[in-house]
Design an enzyme around this catalytic site. Structure first.
Site, PDB file in Angstrom:
ATOM      1  N   GLN A  93       4.797   9.252   7.093  1.00 30.25           N
ATOM      2  CA  GLN A  93       3.864  10.138   6.392  1.00 30.25           C
ATOM      3  C   GLN A  93       4.328  11.584   6.504  1.00 30.25           C
ATOM      4  O   GLN A  93       4.294  12.332   5.520  1.00 30.25           O
ATOM      5  CB  GLN A  93       2.451   9.970   6.951  1.00 30.25           C
ATOM      6  N   ARG A  96      -8.187  12.327  12.600  1.00 27.25           N
ATOM      7  CA  ARG A  96      -6.755  12.040  12.766  1.00 27.25           C
ATOM      8  C   ARG A  96      -5.924  13.326  12.708  1.00 27.25           C
ATOM      9  O   ARG A  96      -6.275  14.274  12.017  1.00 27.25           O
ATOM     10  CB  ARG A  96      -6.317  11.007  11.719  1.00 27.25           C
ATOM     11  N   ARG A 136       2.909   5.913  -3.330  1.00 24.43           N
ATOM     12  CA  ARG A 136       4.088   6.666  -3.795  1.00 24.43           C
ATOM     13  C   ARG A 136       4.315   6.477  -5.301  1.00 24.43           C
ATOM     14  O   ARG A 136       4.796   7.389  -5.975  1.00 24.43           O
ATOM     15  CB  ARG A 136       5.316   6.248  -2.978  1.00 24.43           C
ATOM     16  N   ARG A 166      -7.455  -3.178   9.717  1.00 20.09           N
ATOM     17  CA  ARG A 166      -6.455  -4.073  10.324  1.00 20.09           C
ATOM     18  C   ARG A 166      -7.039  -4.841  11.510  1.00 20.09           C
ATOM     19  O   ARG A 166      -6.613  -5.958  11.806  1.00 20.09           O
ATOM     20  CB  ARG A 166      -5.203  -3.303  10.707  1.00 20.09           C
ATOM     21  N   LYS A 208       0.829  -1.211   0.000  1.00 24.83           N
ATOM     22  CA  LYS A 208       0.000   0.000   0.000  1.00 24.83           C
ATOM     23  C   LYS A 208       0.864   1.263   0.000  1.00 24.83           C
ATOM     24  O   LYS A 208       0.614   2.192  -0.772  1.00 24.83           O
ATOM     25  CB  LYS A 208      -0.940  -0.033   1.213  1.00 24.83           C
ATOM     26  N   SER A 209       1.876   1.296   0.847  1.00 24.17           N
ATOM     27  CA  SER A 209       2.718   2.499   0.920  1.00 24.17           C
ATOM     28  C   SER A 209       3.406   2.756  -0.419  1.00 24.17           C
ATOM     29  O   SER A 209       3.479   3.894  -0.897  1.00 24.17           O
ATOM     30  CB  SER A 209       3.798   2.328   1.997  1.00 24.17           C
ATOM     31  N   SER A 248       7.559   9.229  11.827  1.00 26.97           N
ATOM     32  CA  SER A 248       6.384   9.073  10.963  1.00 26.97           C
ATOM     33  C   SER A 248       6.802   9.201   9.509  1.00 26.97           C
ATOM     34  O   SER A 248       7.273  10.255   9.067  1.00 26.97           O
ATOM     35  CB  SER A 248       5.329  10.134  11.279  1.00 26.97           C
ATOM     36  N   ASP A 261       1.925  -1.118  11.979  1.00 28.39           N
ATOM     37  CA  ASP A 261       0.602  -1.528  11.492  1.00 28.39           C
ATOM     38  C   ASP A 261       0.251  -2.968  11.880  1.00 28.39           C
ATOM     39  O   ASP A 261      -0.895  -3.391  11.738  1.00 28.39           O
ATOM     40  CB  ASP A 261       0.529  -1.380   9.969  1.00 28.39           C
ATOM     41  N   ARG A 308      -6.295   1.979  18.308  1.00 31.76           N
ATOM     42  CA  ARG A 308      -6.036   0.537  18.202  1.00 31.76           C
ATOM     43  C   ARG A 308      -5.622  -0.094  19.528  1.00 31.76           C
ATOM     44  O   ARG A 308      -5.667  -1.322  19.650  1.00 31.76           O
ATOM     45  CB  ARG A 308      -4.980   0.274  17.115  1.00 31.76           C
TER      46      ARG A 308
HETATM   47  C1  S3P Z   1       2.543   4.897   6.206  1.00 30.20           C
HETATM   48  C2  S3P Z   1       3.162   5.235   7.361  1.00 30.20           C
HETATM   49  C3  S3P Z   1       2.714   4.807   8.687  1.00 30.20           C
HETATM   50  C4  S3P Z   1       1.755   3.632   8.598  1.00 30.20           C
HETATM   51  C5  S3P Z   1       0.717   3.835   7.546  1.00 30.20           C
HETATM   52  C6  S3P Z   1       1.360   4.003   6.183  1.00 30.20           C
HETATM   53  C7  S3P Z   1       3.086   5.390   4.928  1.00 30.20           C
HETATM   54  O1  S3P Z   1       2.048   5.869   9.321  1.00 30.20           O
HETATM   55  O2  S3P Z   1       1.152   3.406   9.841  1.00 30.20           O
HETATM   56  O3  S3P Z   1      -0.167   2.725   7.497  1.00 30.20           O
HETATM   57  O4  S3P Z   1       2.736   4.851   3.862  1.00 30.20           O
HETATM   58  O5  S3P Z   1       3.885   6.337   4.976  1.00 30.20           O
HETATM   59  P1  S3P Z   1       2.848   7.005  10.162  1.00 30.20           P
HETATM   60  O6  S3P Z   1       3.712   7.707   9.221  1.00 30.20           O
HETATM   61  O7  S3P Z   1       1.787   7.901  10.696  1.00 30.20           O
HETATM   62  O8  S3P Z   1       3.580   6.270  11.222  1.00 30.20           O
END
Ligand code: S3P
Length: 427
Positions: A167, A121, A26, A387, A21-22, A165, A314, A345
């Site tokens: 993200q 969030r 991207r 999840r 997914k990540s 993080s 995750d 969670r």
């Molecule tokens: C992700 C980063 C993680 C992860 C999320 C996907 C990403 O979050 O928990 O499911 O794709 O960069 P955080 O950056 O908030 O830790």
């Protein structure tokens, strides 16, 4: 504690879980930002990735329907257009945070919205760095969505992230890339590094060490030709199931084994499971391998060190579920971030485990599960969190358990074919 027994229950065969997914998010974003055609295969066609595709379309990029192999005509940063509609990120925190960096860096104005869970969030974590670079960011009064991002001409940034993080780190790196400025991002422990790897594999110079990333200014991405590897977070559900089975061996083919993502597999091995990797290769900057897990081993509880949390963030709900079947105590601390994921969670996993008859306690920043190998009975409240649905879906598959899950469909966020894949490996 002996391995679980159940008449003829074994988990075996080979499975290729859907694309990461990540990396899928991207891949779409980087393809859009490159000038010219990119090809991406095995992209994850899940709700979250559809959200990123939808926002990019609203920014003027022509993203085709997400199929097994897609071609994307990148428009380059200059080709992005001011959106005439709200930027709907659905349930996807990754979409909201990464794309806010694009809007800011490209000097556009956009209003990000999402579903009820995403709207709660925290977004101030991207507001801080983006404003330090010169953008204007206005989240809702409670710090969530809707959030208006207005870019401008950005300045170089050196940012210390208090919490690791990916993200936030990626938001800053994407804003800097689009704005043509330099960025340095430091974090306590390295978070997943897919953005840095994708940049480096497509012509963008990026310097990394254990706690910092430096992106020099004035660079642009080359088009991609990328096959997205299987998602290690999705693979973890099946790895856990195979480890809990009294017999059988499961091969999970073509999984991304980037070391910022393999904390769960490492934890499973420390718990006593038989986990091995083979056919490890590097593809487009990411390590990919087949993961083999053999059942029939006794599992023991472990303590996860806080520094390892980003590598399995995750997978922690799944680890808690597994802990119920491991001898002794499974303890997680330093994971307060779990409270601001798609659901809280910590509360959700502990209250569901307890409701089903397992022994678990909440900590402020984690949980403790006492392994008793229980027979679990009852209903799981997922709060629409994919999840949680999948972690308890694994427990529901174990012989002797009778578990109903309130919202099975929410797996569409990250793994639409989860339930049908589950049926394939259980024999
Ligand atoms: C992700 C980063 C993680 C992860 C999320 C996907 C990403 O979050 O928990 O499911 O794709 O960069 P955080 O950056 O908030 O830790």
């Amino acid at each position: 504690m002996a391995p679980l027994t159940g008449s003829r229950f074994h988990v075996a065969g080979e499975l290729r879980v859907p694309g990461d997914k990540s990396i899928s998010h991207r891949a779409l974003i980087c393809s859009a930002l490159a000038s010219g055609p990119s090809r991406v295969s095995a992209i994850l066609p899940s709700a979250d990735v559809h959200s990123t595709a939808g926002v990019l379309r609203a920014l003027g990029v022509s993203i085709p329907p997400l199929g097994p192999s897609i071609e994307i005509q990148g428009v380059g940063v200059q080709g992005l257009r001011a959106p005439s509609v709200d930027l709907d990120c659905g349930n996807s925190g990754t979409s909201a945070r990464l794309l806010s960096g694009i809007v800011a860096g490209a000097g556009l104005r956009g209003r990000f919205v999402g579903d009820a869970s995403l709207s709660r969030r925290p977004m101030r974590r991207v507001q801080g760095p983006l404003e330090a670079m010169g953008a204007s960011v206005t989240p809702s009064a409670s710090g969530g969505l809707p959030m208006v991002v207005e870019g401008g001409s950005l300045t170089d940034i050196e940012w210390n992230n208090e919490t690791s993080s990916a993200q936030v780190k990626s938001c800053i790196l994407l804003a800097a890339l689009c704005g043509g400025v330099e960025a340095t991002v430091r974090e306590p422990t390295r978070s997943r590094d897919h953005t840095e790897r994708m940049f480096a594999a497509h012509g963008v110079e990026v310097w990394v060490n254990d706690d910092a990333v430096l992106l020099p200014g004035g660079q642009s991405l080359s088009p991609l030709d990328l096959e997205v590897p299987g998602d290690p977070s999705s693979a973890s559900f099946f790895a856990a199931l195979a480890a809990l089975a009294p017999q059988g061996e499961l091969r999970l083919a073509d999984v991304c084994v980037n070391e910022t993502r393999t904390g769960f597999l490492a934890a499973l091995a420390r718990m006593g499971s038989d986990v091995s990797l083979d056919d490890k290769v590097q593809r487009h900057g990411e390590w990919v391998a087949s993961v083999n897990v053999r059942g029939g081993r006794t599992l023991r509880g472990i303590t996860i060190p806080p520094a390892a949390i980003p590598t399995l963030i995750d997978e922690l709900p799944l680890l808690a579920c597994l802990g119920a079947y491991a001898e002794g105590e499974t303890r997680v601390t330093g994971a307060a971030e779990l409270r601001v994921k798609e659901s809280d969670r910590i509360t959700a996993v502990v209250s569901n485990l307890r409701g089903l008859g397992a022994q678990a306690e909440e900590l402020e920043d984690g949980f403790v599960v006492h392994g008793t190998q229980p027979r679990l009975r009852g209903s799981v409240v997922t709060h629409g969190d994919h999840r949680l649905a999948m972690a308890f879906g694994i427990l529901a598959t174990l012989p002797g358990n009778e578990i109903a899950i309130d919202d099975r469909d929410c797996v569409a966020v990250s793994y639409p074919s989860f339930w049908s894949d589950l049926v394939k490996v259980v024999q």
